[in-house]
Design a protein around this motif. Sequence first.
Motif, PDB file in Angstrom:
ATOM      1  N   MET A 216       0.694  -1.313  -0.023  1.00 53.98           N
ATOM      2  CA  MET A 216       0.083   0.148  -0.079  1.00 53.98           C
ATOM      3  C   MET A 216       0.910   1.325   0.000  1.00 53.98           C
ATOM      4  O   MET A 216       1.897   1.150   0.644  1.00 53.98           O
ATOM      5  CB  MET A 216      -0.927   0.088   1.135  1.00 53.98           C
ATOM      6  CG  MET A 216      -1.886  -1.206   1.353  1.00 53.98           C
ATOM      7  SD  MET A 216      -3.061  -1.227  -0.077  1.00 53.98           S
ATOM      8  CE  MET A 216      -3.625   0.066  -0.235  1.00 53.98           C
ATOM      9  N   ILE A 287      -7.780  -6.897   0.552  1.00 56.82           N
ATOM     10  CA  ILE A 287      -7.126  -5.438   0.443  1.00 56.82           C
ATOM     11  C   ILE A 287      -7.936  -4.635  -0.630  1.00 56.82           C
ATOM     12  O   ILE A 287      -8.024  -3.479   0.029  1.00 56.82           O
ATOM     13  CB  ILE A 287      -5.589  -5.889  -0.071  1.00 56.82           C
ATOM     14  CG1 ILE A 287      -4.729  -6.600   0.964  1.00 56.82           C
ATOM     15  CG2 ILE A 287      -5.014  -4.561  -0.589  1.00 56.82           C
ATOM     16  CD1 ILE A 287      -3.557  -6.995   0.684  1.00 56.82           C
ATOM     17  N   ASP A 290     -11.086  -3.437   1.433  1.00 54.68           N
ATOM     18  CA  ASP A 290     -10.725  -2.638   2.555  1.00 54.68           C
ATOM     19  C   ASP A 290      -9.990  -1.334   2.125  1.00 54.68           C
ATOM     20  O   ASP A 290      -9.839  -0.260   3.145  1.00 54.68           O
ATOM     21  CB  ASP A 290      -9.638  -3.124   3.549  1.00 54.68           C
ATOM     22  CG  ASP A 290     -10.593  -4.182   4.250  1.00 54.68           C
ATOM     23  OD1 ASP A 290     -11.931  -4.519   4.049  1.00 54.68           O
ATOM     24  OD2 ASP A 290      -9.959  -5.197   4.975  1.00 54.68           O
ATOM     25  N   ASN A 291      -9.439  -1.093   0.960  1.00 54.77           N
ATOM     26  CA  ASN A 291      -8.788   0.132   0.620  1.00 54.77           C
ATOM     27  C   ASN A 291      -9.259   0.734  -0.623  1.00 54.77           C
ATOM     28  O   ASN A 291      -8.387   1.131  -1.485  1.00 54.77           O
ATOM     29  CB  ASN A 291      -7.455  -0.344   0.659  1.00 54.77           C
ATOM     30  CG  ASN A 291      -6.563  -0.808   1.805  1.00 54.77           C
ATOM     31  OD1 ASN A 291      -6.298  -0.022   2.607  1.00 54.77           O
ATOM     32  ND2 ASN A 291      -6.643  -2.134   2.135  1.00 54.77           N
ATOM     33  N   ARG A 294      -7.538   3.908  -2.724  1.00 52.79           N
ATOM     34  CA  ARG A 294      -6.194   4.144  -2.197  1.00 52.79           C
ATOM     35  C   ARG A 294      -5.101   3.529  -3.347  1.00 52.79           C
ATOM     36  O   ARG A 294      -5.681   2.517  -3.824  1.00 52.79           O
ATOM     37  CB  ARG A 294      -5.888   3.529  -0.751  1.00 52.79           C
ATOM     38  CG  ARG A 294      -6.264   4.148   0.357  1.00 52.79           C
ATOM     39  CD  ARG A 294      -5.731   3.589   1.712  1.00 52.79           C
ATOM     40  NE  ARG A 294      -4.458   3.607   1.838  1.00 52.79           N
ATOM     41  CZ  ARG A 294      -3.750   3.045   2.774  1.00 52.79           C
ATOM     42  NH1 ARG A 294      -4.265   2.243   3.611  1.00 52.79           N
ATOM     43  NH2 ARG A 294      -2.350   3.135   2.812  1.00 52.79           N
ATOM     44  N   PHE A 296      -2.293   1.220  -5.134  1.00 56.81           N
ATOM     45  CA  PHE A 296      -1.808  -0.142  -4.362  1.00 56.81           C
ATOM     46  C   PHE A 296      -0.585  -0.208  -5.257  1.00 56.81           C
ATOM     47  O   PHE A 296      -0.584  -0.313  -6.718  1.00 56.81           O
ATOM     48  CB  PHE A 296      -2.821  -1.112  -4.719  1.00 56.81           C
ATOM     49  CG  PHE A 296      -2.548  -2.440  -4.390  1.00 56.81           C
ATOM     50  CD1 PHE A 296      -2.106  -2.631  -3.022  1.00 56.81           C
ATOM     51  CD2 PHE A 296      -2.218  -3.478  -5.274  1.00 56.81           C
ATOM     52  CE1 PHE A 296      -1.940  -4.020  -2.732  1.00 56.81           C
ATOM     53  CE2 PHE A 296      -2.204  -4.406  -4.834  1.00 56.81           C
ATOM     54  CZ  PHE A 296      -2.018  -5.178  -3.679  1.00 56.81           C
TER      55      PHE A 296
END
Length: 843
Positions: A216, A287, A290-291, A294, A296
């Motif tokens: 991340m 992942i 939840d993100n 964002r 990656f």
Amino acid sequence: MRTPKWAILAYVAITLFGILAALPNILSQAQQQQFASYLPVGPVTLGLDLKGGSHLVLEVDAAGLRQARLNTLLDDARGALRAERIPASSARINGDAVVMTIADEANRTKVLPKIQELAVPTGTLGFGTTSSDIEVTTNNDTITVRLTEAGLTERMTAAVDQSLEIIRRRVDQVGVAEPLIQRVGSDRILVQLPGLQDPTRLRQLLGSTAQMSFHMLDQSVDPNGVAPRGVDILPGANDGAKYAVENRVAIAGDRLADAKAGFNQQTNEPIVSFTFDTQGARQFAEITRDNVGRPFAIVLDGKVLTAPVIREPIVGGQGQISGNFTAQEATILSALLRSGALPAPLTIIEERSVGPNLGSDSIRMGIYTGLAGFVLVVSLMVILYGAWGMIANIGLLLHTILTIGVLGMLGSTLTLPGIAGIILGIGMAVDANILINARIREETAAGAGAMKALDVGFNKAYATIIDSNVTALTGTVLLFMFGTGPVRGFAITMMIGIIISMFTSITVVRLMMQQFVIRRKMKKLDIPWLFGPVRHLPSFSFMRGRFIAIGMSAFLSISSIILFFTPGLNYGIDFVGGIQVEATSNVELDLGKLRSELEGLNIGEVALQEFGQNRSVLIRVQRQPGGEQEQTLALNQIRESVTAVIPDVSFERTEVVGPTISAELARSGFLAVALAMLAILFYIWWRFEWHFAVGAIAVLLLDITKTIGFFALTGIDFNLTAIAAVLTMIGYSVNDKVVVYDRMRENLRKYKSMPFSDLIDMSINQVLARCIFTSMATALSLVPMAIWGGDAVKSFAWPMIFGVIVATTSSIYIGGPILLVLSRWWQAREAARAPVPGEISKA
């Protein structure tokens, strides 16, 4: 002279089997397949210098492997500390250990068992016990986790084994036929790829660790500033940007199940599609869920390939990488990902490649120079021994055929120096026949009948042949032990040739001569030379001029030592490291423009050597500062610059030798020379007496210094091939001395009251013809190779011809005088130590 029938049948069977084993080498591929069931072995495997291809030696980075294990231990230790609510900052790397400072004793007691659980068994170490790869110790408030040597050794072994399998898979991606991939030593891997002239793609595949991972991005950190703990600032692989990447791995690269190169259907740009395994797909889904929103980052070897923003959860376990790839780059990346990550970085410490055109030229040159050398030696034998020389020539032809057959049976690889070894073996195999014929002439001159002369001649020559060949084998065996690559190929052919020459000379030639005498019912065995009967033995007095001979030899050797220091040897890249590139073009080269282009690279001194009607050039560049990676980078710059100046350039040969391998090659080469001299010293001491051994080594040192002076004076490359020439010359020189010493030993038993100086003169005169004729045969076999053999064997052929001349003259003029000096010194010493008888006085 009686030979049992079973022995004759065995000789015939061995000969026929050897001929059958050599036969595939003159058959076409279609004929080989047609008669495959009747042939015992296939054709001899050709080396890369004969058929073209690439040779790379890779070394597993031991320091990188150690550091990777320390980093893993640090992460695991911090995880254990966090589980017990102890600050993770308590753990740090200190040298080759992970150190944790925990002031509270209760916390230390709780976390210590978990730290000890981090140990990985190194495997079964005898008697069913296992050992840990770490050692955990406590001292006051400090817990230290140190790597054990056993653990590192086991980890290195596992890393090399794993790298071997990964390299095999990666090479398969390139599609090279019949690659050779094998372990060399404890931390190296040899890769030989026939037919692959430019190993650039393969170098990218083999040199990259392909350690892919998913992280991340931390958007709160300025990538142009200082990274806080837990964040790394990584460069972009293609865009030159910087990224603040969390150093915690979200998904490890080993969770990848597959990767394929393809094209984006919308933009038509090359991409790499990847698929995770079951666990990786589950992690990827969590992942991305939840993100959302964002970035990656997909990281490969410490560089960010791409950092897409997660738009929505991805539950299928599939994704794709894009990043302005070319189609070739996408193919290489997919191959890296499919084959898995290397456990440790690999460094290319040696690289050599030969183009197919140069390889075919080498084969043609080897055949032509070999045939020319064989014809010259055969002609010499006919001149020296007439019809009897033809019998010896049949033995020589059989010797050559059996040598090739045995190479095929052993599965040995034939290299250009190996061809040189076969050619030299032909010249040296004549020695046994010359010794035998000389002995038979002596027995006939003494009044022996045909069969007795044949019997006694072979028996007397037998011990000399054994002694001389054992000394020649000594240097060759050491050359095989300490040599590498093509030089070992030369050593193998020489060893095989020496052993087979004893078989053909002592058995086959003897049987043919015996049958010739019986069927002709000969009473007297005359061996005239082509122009009539042989004159009587000469009676030169070599000892009278011994001081002049020793003085001249000492002067030449001292001059050679001075030349060794000034101007010095022209060391090849085998010993000093560096880069060598041979390039050819269809048009004349502009060396001035090429030199200017290469000097603009700032890679140090550049030497250009033009040959081949100004259409070929040999480029030499000194070893680059730094490690092996700097050598490879400089090679790529050279190739690009040469291509810019010469558009139709063809790179026939490239060599890159890094500092590690060059130092090892130099050390092993000189060690082989020193050990060869010691082994020969002990053998002659055992077979003769101490002063014979010391005399042989003294003369040998004089021969070696003159040969080194020849290298310095002519400027011929002093490389591994030159070391092969020196070692072969040592064997040949001692071979010559042994023949002379053997005759001296025989005469010492026969003429016990003869002054030693007269006995030396008589012995040298008796073997004078043999020394000269053997040297002529050996030199004649090498002359075509020296003239037409090319640069690859020039550093072997010319020094060998010079060494043969020096060895022969020293055997005749230097060996005897030194032996006489040593003998008289020893007698004087023994006389001085003898007790003086007491005087008897008159009463």
